[in-house]
Design an enzyme around this catalytic site. Structure first.
Site, PDB file in Angstrom:
ATOM      1  CE  LYS A 220      -4.396  -1.884   1.351  1.00 49.92           C
ATOM      2  NZ  LYS A 220      -5.459  -2.042   2.352  1.00 49.92           N
ATOM      3  NE  ARG A 254      -7.666  -8.218   0.374  1.00 51.73           N
ATOM      4  CZ  ARG A 254      -7.188  -7.413  -0.580  1.00 51.73           C
ATOM      5  NH1 ARG A 254      -6.201  -6.590  -0.313  1.00 51.73           N
ATOM      6  NH2 ARG A 254      -7.695  -7.438  -1.800  1.00 51.73           N
TER       7      ARG A 254
HETATM    8  C1  8Y7 Z   1      -8.155  -4.328   1.691  1.00 55.03           C
HETATM    9  C2  8Y7 Z   1      -9.223  -5.077   1.192  1.00 55.03           C
HETATM   10  C3  8Y7 Z   1      -8.256  -4.010  -0.436  1.00 55.03           C
HETATM   11  C4  8Y7 Z   1      -7.914  -4.359   3.093  1.00 55.03           C
HETATM   12  C5  8Y7 Z   1      -9.777  -5.881   3.277  1.00 55.03           C
HETATM   13  C6  8Y7 Z   1      -5.338  -3.226  -1.888  1.00 55.03           C
HETATM   14  C7  8Y7 Z   1     -10.256  -5.439  -1.032  1.00 55.03           C
HETATM   15  C8  8Y7 Z   1      -6.563  -2.456  -1.973  1.00 55.03           C
HETATM   16  N1  8Y7 Z   1      -7.551  -3.674   0.663  1.00 55.03           N
HETATM   17  N2  8Y7 Z   1     -10.021  -5.844   1.966  1.00 55.03           N
HETATM   18  N3  8Y7 Z   1      -9.278  -4.860  -0.134  1.00 55.03           N
HETATM   19  N4  8Y7 Z   1      -8.751  -5.157   3.838  1.00 55.03           N
HETATM   20  N5  8Y7 Z   1     -10.541  -6.625   4.094  1.00 55.03           N
HETATM   21  O1  8Y7 Z   1      -4.289  -2.526  -1.879  1.00 55.03           O
HETATM   22  O2  8Y7 Z   1      -7.039  -3.705   3.657  1.00 55.03           O
HETATM   23  O3  8Y7 Z   1      -5.291  -4.443  -1.843  1.00 55.03           O
HETATM   24  S1  8Y7 Z   1      -8.009  -3.450  -2.074  1.00 55.03           S
END
Ligand code: 8Y7
Length: 285
Positions: A220, A254
């Site tokens: 990020k 994640r």
């Molecule tokens: C997150 C996410 C994204 C996160 C959860 C990226 C879909 C942006 N970020 N879902 N999604 N938490 N739960 O950089 O931080 O992956 S998208």
């Protein structure tokens, strides 16, 4: 006991686990997306072989300025992959805010809904409640197109904790068992670097809600701001951030880089045990 109930899967969260990111979008900010189904499937299988416990499939980018994807396209991208991975026996999460996509994904064998709008779309709660899948409730301030323009909080940790408590209570009221709920402060979603760092520093405050905490920091922009690295060059920063989150109590990480994250967790685990998960809400049930 620290078990997350996710469809047919019981996910042991006595140690942190890894959710591998599978973007099937044309504009995903960090990995270019994988629109070709065979390539997407191969990538998911690689992440599973590397030790990912969950695969999170996303068919619509939430990055600032991304173009919305219509429902038919999102369904077409996501559903066949859910089917194929569920057939493999994988625990599949679907990153969507659309109730129709949620319903179809559950029908195709998904075990978890990952909703950056925390099931606030009309009917989203009902779809989740009518199934046995896990739900990840994420905090976002504002809308993806504009959320990074001027994010502001009086008390970032307190406000986000209160929002997640409200959304978890709404889930419980709708009939979703506490053992199916995950909460997530939503790093980067309507947050400055200062906000993201405050949340990470004080992540333990989110764990006191009594639900397992998911942390998504992989590649990020905050990590870019700290290191000065472009998105394709944030592996070390991402692993460091994931480990910092795990040490503060996050139980689902994640990430894009599954193998490297699991290695970092293994090193920490060899040094000292993880603290007991704060999942009192689940234990009460
Ligand atoms: C997150 C996410 C994204 C996160 C959860 C990226 C879909 C942006 N970020 N879902 N999604 N938490 N739960 O950089 O931080 O992956 S998208």
């Amino acid at each position: 006991m620290a078990i997350l109930k996710a469809g047919l899967h019981d996910i042991d969260l006595s140690m942190p686990c890894v959710m591998g990111i599978l973007n099937v979008t044309s504009d995903s900010f960090s990995d270019g997306g994988r629109l070709e189904p065979a390539a997407a499937l191969a990538h998911a299988r690689r992440m599973l072989a590397d030790g990912a416990r969950i695969i999170d499939i996303g068919g619509e980018s939430t990055r600032p300025g991304a173009t919305p994807v219509d429902e038919a396209d999102e369904l077409q991208r996501v559903v066949p992959l859910v089917e194929a991975l569920a057939r493999d026996g994988a625990c599949v999460s679907v990153d969507t805010t659309k109730p129709a996509v949620m319903r179809a994904a559950i029908g195709a064998g998904a075990s978890m809904l990952n909703d950056v709008r925390a099931l606030q779309a009309p009917a989203a709660l009902e779809v989740a409640a009518g199934s046995n899948v896990a739900v990840c409730l994420m905090h976002m301030q504002g809308e993806p197109g504009t959320m990074q323009q001027a994010p502001a909080y009086a008390n970032v940790v307190g406000e986000i904790r209160a929002f997640l408590a409200r959304r978890a209570a709404a889930c419980i009221d709708a009939g979703i068992a506490a053992s199916r709920i995950v909460v997530d402060p939503g790093f980067g979603f309507g947050k400055t670097l200062t906000h993201n760092l405050a949340l990470l520093r004080d992540l333990a405050a989110i764990t006191t809600l009594g639900y397992p905490v998911l942390a998504g920091l992989s590649r990020k922009s905050s990590l870019g701001a700290i290191t000065g690295r472009d998105v394709g060059d944030r592996l070390a920063a991402s692993v460091a951030a994931a480990l910092a989150a795990a040490i503060r109590g996050a139980r689902i990480l994640r990430v894009h880089d599954v193998r490297e994250t699991i290695d970092a967790l293994a090193v920490w685990n060899a040094i000292e045990p993880w603290p007991a998960a704060r999942m009192s809400r689940q234990n009460e049930q």
